[in-house]
Design a protein around this motif. Structure first.
Motif, PDB file in Angstrom:
ATOM      1  N   ARG A 175       5.639 -23.657  53.107  1.00 60.81           N
ATOM      2  CA  ARG A 175       5.967 -22.319  52.606  1.00 60.81           C
ATOM      3  C   ARG A 175       7.337 -21.873  53.122  1.00 60.81           C
ATOM      4  NH1 ARG A 175       1.935 -19.624  54.716  1.00 60.81           N
ATOM      5  NH2 ARG A 175       0.477 -20.182  53.054  1.00 60.81           N
ATOM      6  N   TYR A 176       7.620 -22.190  54.378  1.00 66.39           N
ATOM      7  CA  TYR A 176       8.917 -21.849  54.979  1.00 66.39           C
ATOM      8  C   TYR A 176      10.057 -22.563  54.255  1.00 66.39           C
ATOM      9  CZ  TYR A 176      12.723 -22.492  58.401  1.00 66.39           C
ATOM     10  OH  TYR A 176      13.943 -22.577  59.014  1.00 66.39           O
ATOM     11  N   LEU A 177       9.880 -23.855  53.993  1.00 62.82           N
ATOM     12  CA  LEU A 177      10.929 -24.628  53.310  1.00 62.82           C
ATOM     13  C   LEU A 177      11.172 -24.113  51.898  1.00 62.82           C
ATOM     14  CD1 LEU A 177       9.885 -28.245  54.396  1.00 62.82           C
ATOM     15  CD2 LEU A 177      11.838 -26.938  55.252  1.00 62.82           C
ATOM     16  N   LEU A 178      10.110 -23.683  51.250  1.00 63.79           N
ATOM     17  CA  LEU A 178      10.223 -23.201  49.872  1.00 63.79           C
ATOM     18  C   LEU A 178      10.817 -21.803  49.806  1.00 63.79           C
ATOM     19  CD1 LEU A 178       9.550 -23.647  46.848  1.00 63.79           C
ATOM     20  CD2 LEU A 178       7.309 -22.631  47.307  1.00 63.79           C
ATOM     21  N   LEU A 179      10.275 -20.884  50.598  1.00 65.66           N
ATOM     22  CA  LEU A 179      10.659 -19.472  50.479  1.00 65.66           C
ATOM     23  C   LEU A 179      11.870 -19.108  51.333  1.00 65.66           C
ATOM     24  CD1 LEU A 179       7.098 -17.847  50.504  1.00 65.66           C
ATOM     25  CD2 LEU A 179       8.496 -18.486  48.533  1.00 65.66           C
ATOM     26  N   GLU A 180      11.914 -19.617  52.563  1.00 59.95           N
ATOM     27  CA  GLU A 180      13.005 -19.254  53.464  1.00 59.95           C
ATOM     28  C   GLU A 180      14.248 -20.117  53.262  1.00 59.95           C
ATOM     29  OE1 GLU A 180      12.925 -16.625  55.456  1.00 59.95           O
ATOM     30  OE2 GLU A 180      10.882 -16.154  54.808  1.00 59.95           O
ATOM     31  N   ARG A 181      14.025 -21.425  53.091  1.00 60.48           N
ATOM     32  CA  ARG A 181      15.158 -22.328  52.936  1.00 60.48           C
ATOM     33  C   ARG A 181      15.547 -22.537  51.478  1.00 60.48           C
ATOM     34  NH1 ARG A 181      15.922 -25.982  57.219  1.00 60.48           N
ATOM     35  NH2 ARG A 181      17.588 -26.797  55.897  1.00 60.48           N
ATOM     36  N   GLY A 182      14.649 -22.228  50.549  1.00 59.93           N
ATOM     37  CA  GLY A 182      14.942 -22.377  49.125  1.00 59.93           C
ATOM     38  C   GLY A 182      15.177 -23.818  48.708  1.00 59.93           C
ATOM     39  N   LEU A 183      14.459 -24.769  49.319  1.00 61.38           N
ATOM     40  CA  LEU A 183      14.676 -26.188  49.021  1.00 61.38           C
ATOM     41  C   LEU A 183      13.942 -26.607  47.753  1.00 61.38           C
ATOM     42  CD1 LEU A 183      14.398 -27.860  52.547  1.00 61.38           C
ATOM     43  CD2 LEU A 183      16.426 -26.997  51.381  1.00 61.38           C
TER      44      LEU A 183
END
Length: 297
Positions: A12-20
């Protein structure tokens, strides 16, 4: 703190925070899964992971003959994982912070000559609808220097052919405008107006430019197969992939005297250092510089 919960939160962090992108997220998760497997084998919990344990983990994966490049990438994923733990779980320290990645020899990318690109495109069977589509694909791969994921996700709503530009979504969901040449425009229009218009489109795929015969967006694997089949057809002895066309696009621009910053923008590189590798590919140019300017030549 259990692995299942942490892995779910990390995604979830990689998707929402990092936008990967999905492929990047999957790569990060695979790196962490390797660490998880090691920890479970040695009965180590997440809070018990120390710098020493991470060093032992790297020695462990080295036993599986994993390349230096892959080891460096795995370590990069692990470092990102512990940064996430510091942010989201108030983890006190980052045990991966002081671990140095193995040195990687900088490989020059494989490129095609203009003649080889012409041969590959000429080998396409234009008597079939797929052939016209494939010709448009190769013209855009080489003419715009797209990553294969950018080509697969290219949208009709992001084509501005009247002003000779297309908009693509690159790594980290970053958008950029890329010029598109007349030849690529010509074959793209033929595909859109004479082939794609007769293709039944699956729901949710209406805006994708390139479709398979079932009306769904083309996959990366399918584009790889198209290129490998053409290489076999002309008996090309080089190992090539869709990315080879991107390398060739950049190399031919630099060889032709294009400004490195402009090439960087078109490729979507964050650092000019990444783009500079293409200045080392043109051996004939380097030889001519020595011949022309060195006093001993």
């Amino acid at each position: 703190m259990n692995w299942d919960t942490v892995n779910r939160d990390f995604k979830r962090y990689l998707l929402l925070e990092r936008g990967l992108a999905e492929n990047s997220i999957e790569a990060y998760q695979n790196d962490v899964l390797k660490l998880q497997h090691y920890c479970e084998l040695h009965e180590i919990t997440i809070p018990q992971i120390t710098t020493k344990e991470l060093q032992n983990f790297l020695l462990w994966i080295n036993e599986f003959s994993i390349s230096t490049y892959s080891q460096a990438r795995i370590l990069s994923g692990i470092k990102t994982f512990f940064k996430f733990l510091q942010i989201e779980y108030d983890y006190e320290s980052n045990p991966a912070e002081l671990i140095e990645a193995p040195r990687i020899a900088r490989k020059l990318p494989s490129v095609l000559s203009i003649e080889e690109i012409d041969q590959l495109i000429a080998a396409i069977d234009l008597s079939s609808p797929e052939g016209m589509r494939n010709k448009a694909i190769l013209e855009i791969l080489y003419g715009c220097g797209l990553r294969v994921s950018e080509l697969c996700n290219l949208k009709r709503s992001n084509l501005f052919l009247d002003v000779e530009f297309i908009k693509v979504e690159g790594k980290g969901n970053k958008e950029r405008l890329i010029p598109i040449g007349q030849q690529a425009i010509q074959y793209l229009k033929i595909y859109l107006n004479e082939v794609r218009v007769h293709t039944p489109v699956k729901a949710g795929n209406e805006d994708y430019v390139f479709l398979n015969r079932r009306g769904a967006a083309l996959s990366r694997v399918m584009i790889y197969i198209i290129i490998k089949d053409l290489a076999t057809k002309i008996n090309l002895q080089k190992e090539i992939s869709p990315h080879t066309f991107r390398h060739s696009f950049a190399s031919h621009l630099v060889e032709g005297g294009a400004d490195l910053r402009a090439v960087q923008d078109m490729l979507g590189h964050e650092s000019i250092t990444t783009t500079e590798i293409y200045t080392h590919i043109d051996k004939d140019y380097l030889q001519s510089v020595i011949t022309q300017y060195h006093p001993r030549s």
